[in-house]
Enzyme design. Structure first.
Site, mmCIF file in Angstrom:
data_model
loop_
_atom_site.group_PDB
_atom_site.id
_atom_site.type_symbol
_atom_site.label_atom_id
_atom_site.label_comp_id
_atom_site.label_asym_id
_atom_site.label_seq_id
_atom_site.Cartn_x
_atom_site.Cartn_y
_atom_site.Cartn_z
ATOM 1 N N CYS A 289 8.366 1.556 9.860
ATOM 2 C CA CYS A 289 9.495 0.619 9.783
ATOM 3 C C CYS A 289 10.283 0.584 11.083
ATOM 4 O O CYS A 289 10.779 -0.455 11.477
ATOM 5 C CB CYS A 289 10.407 0.999 8.622
ATOM 6 S SG CYS A 289 10.952 2.714 8.704
ATOM 7 N N GLU A 388 8.311 -9.317 10.864
ATOM 8 C CA GLU A 388 7.742 -7.967 10.931
ATOM 9 C C GLU A 388 6.242 -8.052 10.631
ATOM 10 O O GLU A 388 5.848 -8.585 9.590
ATOM 11 C CB GLU A 388 8.418 -7.066 9.894
ATOM 12 C CG GLU A 388 7.919 -5.641 9.949
ATOM 13 C CD GLU A 388 8.499 -4.769 8.829
ATOM 14 O OE1 GLU A 388 8.610 -5.254 7.698
ATOM 15 O OE2 GLU A 388 8.823 -3.605 9.109
HETATM 16 P P1 NAP Z 1 6.813 -3.716 -0.540
HETATM 17 O O1 NAP Z 1 5.662 -4.590 -0.783
HETATM 18 O O2 NAP Z 1 8.174 -4.301 -0.537
HETATM 19 O O3 NAP Z 1 6.705 -2.558 -1.631
HETATM 20 C C1 NAP Z 1 7.588 -1.444 -1.637
HETATM 21 C C2 NAP Z 1 7.578 -0.803 -3.011
HETATM 22 O O4 NAP Z 1 8.143 -1.718 -3.948
HETATM 23 C C3 NAP Z 1 6.190 -0.470 -3.531
HETATM 24 O O5 NAP Z 1 6.249 0.727 -4.287
HETATM 25 C C4 NAP Z 1 5.899 -1.661 -4.429
HETATM 26 O O6 NAP Z 1 4.941 -1.390 -5.402
HETATM 27 C C5 NAP Z 1 7.262 -1.891 -5.046
HETATM 28 N N1 NAP Z 1 7.495 -3.220 -5.595
HETATM 29 C C6 NAP Z 1 6.789 -4.365 -5.408
HETATM 30 N N2 NAP Z 1 7.366 -5.396 -6.092
HETATM 31 C C7 NAP Z 1 8.459 -4.873 -6.716
HETATM 32 C C8 NAP Z 1 9.472 -5.421 -7.552
HETATM 33 N N3 NAP Z 1 9.487 -6.717 -7.898
HETATM 34 N N4 NAP Z 1 10.458 -4.607 -8.010
HETATM 35 C C9 NAP Z 1 10.488 -3.293 -7.654
HETATM 36 N N5 NAP Z 1 9.550 -2.714 -6.864
HETATM 37 C C10 NAP Z 1 8.549 -3.501 -6.397
HETATM 38 O O7 NAP Z 1 6.669 -2.950 0.853
HETATM 39 P P2 NAP Z 1 5.398 -2.186 1.389
HETATM 40 O O8 NAP Z 1 4.378 -3.169 1.837
HETATM 41 O O9 NAP Z 1 4.998 -1.128 0.422
HETATM 42 O O10 NAP Z 1 6.003 -1.411 2.642
HETATM 43 C C11 NAP Z 1 6.149 -2.007 3.888
HETATM 44 C C12 NAP Z 1 7.595 -2.350 4.129
HETATM 45 O O11 NAP Z 1 8.415 -1.190 3.943
HETATM 46 C C13 NAP Z 1 7.848 -2.783 5.552
HETATM 47 O O12 NAP Z 1 8.724 -3.879 5.544
HETATM 48 C C14 NAP Z 1 8.510 -1.568 6.174
HETATM 49 O O13 NAP Z 1 9.292 -1.848 7.301
HETATM 50 C C15 NAP Z 1 9.304 -1.049 5.034
HETATM 51 N N6 NAP Z 1 9.668 0.361 5.214
HETATM 52 C C16 NAP Z 1 10.976 0.673 5.448
HETATM 53 C C17 NAP Z 1 11.343 1.995 5.674
HETATM 54 C C18 NAP Z 1 12.773 2.375 5.936
HETATM 55 O O14 NAP Z 1 13.098 3.553 5.795
HETATM 56 N N7 NAP Z 1 13.628 1.445 6.317
HETATM 57 C C19 NAP Z 1 10.366 3.009 5.621
HETATM 58 C C20 NAP Z 1 9.050 2.647 5.362
HETATM 59 C C21 NAP Z 1 8.706 1.320 5.155
HETATM 60 P P3 NAP Z 1 3.384 -1.616 -5.056
HETATM 61 O O15 NAP Z 1 3.174 -1.350 -3.609
HETATM 62 O O16 NAP Z 1 2.708 -0.602 -5.864
HETATM 63 O O17 NAP Z 1 3.110 -3.029 -5.410
#
Ligand code: NAP
Length: 487
Positions: A289, A388
């Site tokens: 991130c 991003e």
């Molecule tokens: P994501 O698609 O938003 O998913 C994050 C989590 O939310 C996963 O566990 C996902 O489950 C779950 N989720 C999906 N839809 C949901 C809903 N409607 N309600 C509640 N939860 C839901 O993100 P990602 O692709 O996993 O991660 C990448 C993103 O995370 C990037 O934007 C990155 O920058 C960010 N990130 C931020 C930080 C920080 O500390 N700021 C750290 C790491 C990553 P599933 O994946 O099982 O569908």
């Protein structure tokens, strides 16, 4: 001989591994080899989430947790940290085979997670309140109390550390917890159930669930969860915040994405800047991130810098495709086919929006590897420049003056992490103050420390994890006024 730390695909609820009531399962495939790891990971449905919430709610009120000394909570956390450390390699391996980050990196992440539990164990018996004198006839006390049942939802890129950043401060504060991993990386965190038990946490204090977005949504909208801490994309973060508001107005921390800038001034230590703008950025193949994915180089040094950056990206690409379980491998594939396709689609649009310096293609025929890629001089409205990408794709642009660099760096809806390279302390302080970002790192990539708050401004999030602020997120102030004129 110590028992082998086995792979778990069940949910961990109320102190034991249980089958999900939903009966649904899904597959995890190794993105480095495309081999099936398991098709038995269990999805938590509504009845499972209710069971986890009931267990956590009961544990919160139970004397075995609520009635013990803070120092005894700390002891459990310290033991848990030792257990994680003892099994770090095995826990890390589960992460590597599920989402591809090399074992060397995931082992480091597992050790860091143990350290986060140690850090917050130290806070457990130091949660003080405040008092104000009765100069107006009222004696005033502020107590800081745990919230109750808290939940966390993690992204997949560093599940173990996201788990620790959420669960450790919550436990130090006396809460109970339900953590949902991403479906891309469930195995490392699920394996922690046996260690949670061995550390002595009473049943229900820490529960581990898995599932896709629907499972996350069930947590975000649950009426008996008092706080949710979410790490993931901005789009999902909005849904979580909406569900939190529409249900019981649960407290909400959002750790979201970034499009972070790195500014390289002409007086920088160039070798150092090149290292961080290449290897530093490419850590986890750019799926970080805080990765500085927009590099701004001062014009006077730009041609040489970009040529050397290209060499380093190309050299890093040489190591891609190697066995992710080998201790020397530093770069892995994208987390899965979906993430691979997403990044490739950005690369395709980048080819129309900017000039490709290097990369821009897959590596090998097997696995989800993408060559470290640099695009130069996109227009300020280009998709690859604004959004991003979350992959090994960096953007380079040039600037002439400090003011221009600051304007370019701040021209984004994100504000997670900025970096700048200069040997001038005064410039470093001046530019750090002007950057719209939750964190600024001078002369290195941003590597979060558990001692200092981590989180974003603008659309990179709300609230902070780590440090004292990370702890205070799991406490609610209660004000008590005593009328001193009575009694
Ligand atoms: P994501 O698609 O938003 O998913 C994050 C989590 O939310 C996963 O566990 C996902 O489950 C779950 N989720 C999906 N839809 C949901 C809903 N409607 N309600 C509640 N939860 C839901 O993100 P990602 O692709 O996993 O991660 C990448 C993103 O995370 C990037 O934007 C990155 O920058 C960010 N990130 C931020 C930080 C920080 O500390 N700021 C750290 C790491 C990553 P599933 O994946 O099982 O569908």
């Amino acid at each position: 001989m110590a028992a082998t730390h086995s792979m778990q695909t069940q949910l961990f609820i109320n102190g034991q591994y249980v089958d999900s009531k939903s009966g649904e399962t899904w597959k995890v495939t190794n993105p480095a080899t495309d081999e099936l790891i398991t098709d038995k990971v269990q999805t938590a449905g509504e009845a499972d989430i209710d069971a986890a919430v009931d267990a956590a709610a009961k544990a919160f009120k139970d004397a075995s947790w609520r009635g013990i000394k803070a120092a005894d909570r700390a002891k459990m956390m310290l033991k848990f940290a030792d257990l994680i450390e003892a099994k770090a390699g095995e826990i890390a391996r589960f992460e590597t085979i599920a989402m591809g980050a090399p074992l060397s990196v995931q082992t480091f992440v597992a050790h860091s997670a143990a350290d986060v539990f140690r850090y917050y164990a130290g806070w457990a018996d130091k949660i003080a309140g405040e008092q104000y004198p009765d100069d107006d006839g009222t004696y005033k006390i502020v107590r800081y109390e745990p919230l109750g049942v808290c939940a966390g939802i993690g992204a997949w890129n560093a599940s173990l550390i996201l788990f620790a950043w959420k669960v450790a401060p919550a436990l130090a504060a006396g809460n109970t917890f339900i953590f949902k991993t991403s479906e891309k990386s469930p195995l490392g965190v699920l394996s922690l159930g046996s260690l949670i038990k061995e550390a002595g946490f009473p049943p229900g204090v820490v529960n581990l669930v898995t599932g896709d977005g629907k499972t996350g949504q069930l947590l975000a909208q649950h009426m008996k969860i008092q706080k949710i801490s979410f790490t993931g994309s901005g789009a999902t973060g909005r849904k979580v915040a909406d569900a939190a508001n529409k249900s019981n107005m649960k407290r909400c921390t959002l750790e979201l994405g970034g499009k972070s800038p790195a500014i390289v001034f002409e007086d920088a230590d160039i070798e150092n800047a090149l290292n961080y703008c290449s290897q530093g950025f490419l850590l986890l193949s750019g799926q970080v991130c805080a990765a500085a994915s927009r590099t701004y180089v001062q014009k006077s040094i730009a041609d040489k810098f970009i040529a050397q950056l290209k060499e380093r990206f190309d050299a890093a690409g040489q190591g891609m495709g190697a066995d992710t379980l080998a201790p020397t491998t530093m770069l892995g594939p994208l987390a899965d086919k979906i993430q691979f396709d997403r990044v490739m689609s950005y690369i395709e649009s980048g080819k129309k929006e900017a000039s490709l310096v290097t990369g821009g293609k897959r590596i090998g025929e097997k696995g989800q590897f993408i060559a470290p890629t640099i695009f130069k001089d996109p227009s300020e409205n280009a998709k690859i420049y604004k959004e991003e990408i979350f992959g090994p794709v960096g953007i380079v642009k040039t600037f002439e003056t400090e003011e221009e660099a600051i304007r370019l760096a701040n021209d984004t809806t994100y504000g997670l992490s900025a970096t700048l390279y200069t040997q001038s302390v005064t410039r470093a302080l001046r530019v750090s103050a002007a950057l719209e970002s939750g964190t600024v790192s001078v002369n290195s990539s941003h590597s979060p420390s558990v001692q200092t708050p981590f989180g974003g401004v603008k659309q990179s999030g709300i609230g902070r994890e780590c440090g004292k602020q990370g702890l205070m997120n799991y406490l609610e102030p209660k004000t008590i006024h005593i009328n001193m004129k009575v009694g």
